[in-house]
Write a protein that holds these residues in place. Structure first.
Motif, mmCIF file in Angstrom:
data_model
loop_
_atom_site.group_PDB
_atom_site.id
_atom_site.type_symbol
_atom_site.label_atom_id
_atom_site.label_comp_id
_atom_site.label_asym_id
_atom_site.label_seq_id
_atom_site.Cartn_x
_atom_site.Cartn_y
_atom_site.Cartn_z
ATOM 1 N N ALA A 10 0.839 -1.203 0.000
ATOM 2 C CA ALA A 10 0.000 0.000 0.000
ATOM 3 C C ALA A 10 0.874 1.254 0.000
ATOM 4 N N ARG A 11 1.958 1.253 0.771
ATOM 5 C CA ARG A 11 2.870 2.407 0.779
ATOM 6 C C ARG A 11 3.544 2.578 -0.576
ATOM 7 N N LEU A 12 3.908 1.464 -1.222
ATOM 8 C CA LEU A 12 4.543 1.538 -2.538
ATOM 9 C C LEU A 12 3.562 2.089 -3.577
ATOM 10 N N ARG A 13 2.325 1.615 -3.556
ATOM 11 C CA ARG A 13 1.306 2.137 -4.476
ATOM 12 C C ARG A 13 1.150 3.642 -4.296
ATOM 13 N N ALA A 14 1.056 4.073 -3.053
ATOM 14 C CA ALA A 14 0.891 5.498 -2.764
ATOM 15 C C ALA A 14 2.093 6.290 -3.267
ATOM 16 N N ALA A 15 3.287 5.772 -3.063
ATOM 17 C CA ALA A 15 4.497 6.473 -3.526
ATOM 18 C C ALA A 15 4.509 6.603 -5.040
ATOM 19 N N ALA A 16 4.081 5.573 -5.731
ATOM 20 C CA ALA A 16 4.035 5.633 -7.196
ATOM 21 C C ALA A 16 2.990 6.645 -7.662
ATOM 22 N N HIS A 17 1.852 6.667 -7.013
ATOM 23 C CA HIS A 17 0.781 7.585 -7.406
ATOM 24 C C HIS A 17 1.123 9.038 -7.102
ATOM 25 N N ARG A 18 1.820 9.275 -5.995
ATOM 26 C CA ARG A 18 2.196 10.637 -5.616
ATOM 27 C C ARG A 18 3.380 11.154 -6.424
ATOM 28 N N GLY A 19 4.268 10.257 -6.849
ATOM 29 C CA GLY A 19 5.432 10.678 -7.617
ATOM 30 C C GLY A 19 6.518 11.341 -6.800
ATOM 31 N N PHE A 20 6.578 11.037 -5.497
ATOM 32 C CA PHE A 20 7.570 11.668 -4.638
ATOM 33 C C PHE A 20 8.935 10.992 -4.695
ATOM 34 N N GLY A 21 9.019 9.819 -5.266
ATOM 35 C CA GLY A 21 10.306 9.153 -5.418
ATOM 36 C C GLY A 21 10.866 8.592 -4.131
ATOM 37 N N ASP A 22 10.019 8.001 -3.303
ATOM 38 C CA ASP A 22 10.457 7.430 -2.032
ATOM 39 C C ASP A 22 11.079 6.049 -2.252
ATOM 40 N N ALA A 23 12.320 6.042 -2.735
ATOM 41 C CA ALA A 23 13.010 4.795 -3.063
ATOM 42 C C ALA A 23 13.317 3.956 -1.838
ATOM 43 N N ALA A 52 19.354 6.813 -5.714
ATOM 44 C CA ALA A 52 18.612 5.608 -6.063
ATOM 45 C C ALA A 52 19.255 4.858 -7.223
ATOM 46 N N ARG A 53 20.433 5.265 -7.633
ATOM 47 C CA ARG A 53 21.065 4.677 -8.818
ATOM 48 C C ARG A 53 21.238 3.155 -8.725
ATOM 49 N N PRO A 54 21.777 2.604 -7.621
ATOM 50 C CA PRO A 54 21.926 1.139 -7.571
ATOM 51 C C PRO A 54 20.588 0.398 -7.707
#
Length: 161
Positions: A10-23, A52-54
């Motif tokens: 759920a946190r990953l879905r939210a991060a993708a939808h928000r576009g904040f880049g929480d790697a 987040a490069r690696p």
């Protein structure tokens, strides 16, 4: 390695939808079950200058190896964000890939190419979303929606209010 439980997903879905880049959500977890979400989060993280490069390189490798619908399109976006590939040339469209996938499954819907809304065909004009049989799994469905969007000349970007 920690798996993807309901709360983490759920946190990953939210991060993708928000576009904040929480790697950070991706660290210590397998990327394979969530490659489409992971790629979106990593593109946003790189755009924001986050370390987040690696993870992005690992995601790019897995996308290229897996080769499901939408993986090549996301790999191209990720490669461009990493600076190892050219920009895709696709127009950015704020759209919910889940809504596009649902429209592909249901049929009789259109995509507004200016706002990114998915609407019933009798309520709006736009790009007809073709009905079809989608692959199993949320990640694969997002990929199928991404592939269709790319064929229309668009790449998904997060929606804002």
């Amino acid at each position: 390695m920690t798996e993807w439980g309901d709360e983490a997903l759920a946190r990953l879905r939210a991060a993708a939808h928000r576009g904040f880049g929480d790697a950070e959500l991706l660290r210590g977890r397998p990327l394979a079950p969530v490659l489409q979400y992971a790629g979106d989060v990593l593109v946003a993280a790189l755009a924001r200058g986050r370390d987040a490069r690696p993870l992005a390189l690992a995601c790019l490798e897995e996308l290229n190896e897996r080769g499901l619908p939408g993986d090549a399109e996301l790999a191209d976006e990720l490669a461009a964000a990493l600076g190892v590939g050219a920009p895709t040339g696709l127009a950015a469209l704020p759209v919910d890939l889940g809504a596009v996938a649902a429209a592909m499954e249901d049929g009789f819907q259109v995509l507004d190419p200016e706002r990114g809304d998915v609407l019933p065909v009798d309520e709006a004009e736009g790009l007809p979303v073709p009905p079809g049989v989608l692959p199993e799994g949320e990640d694969a469905r997002r990929g199928a929606a991404r592939a269709w969007l790319a064929a229309q000349g668009f790449r998904p970007v997060p929606r804002s209010l």
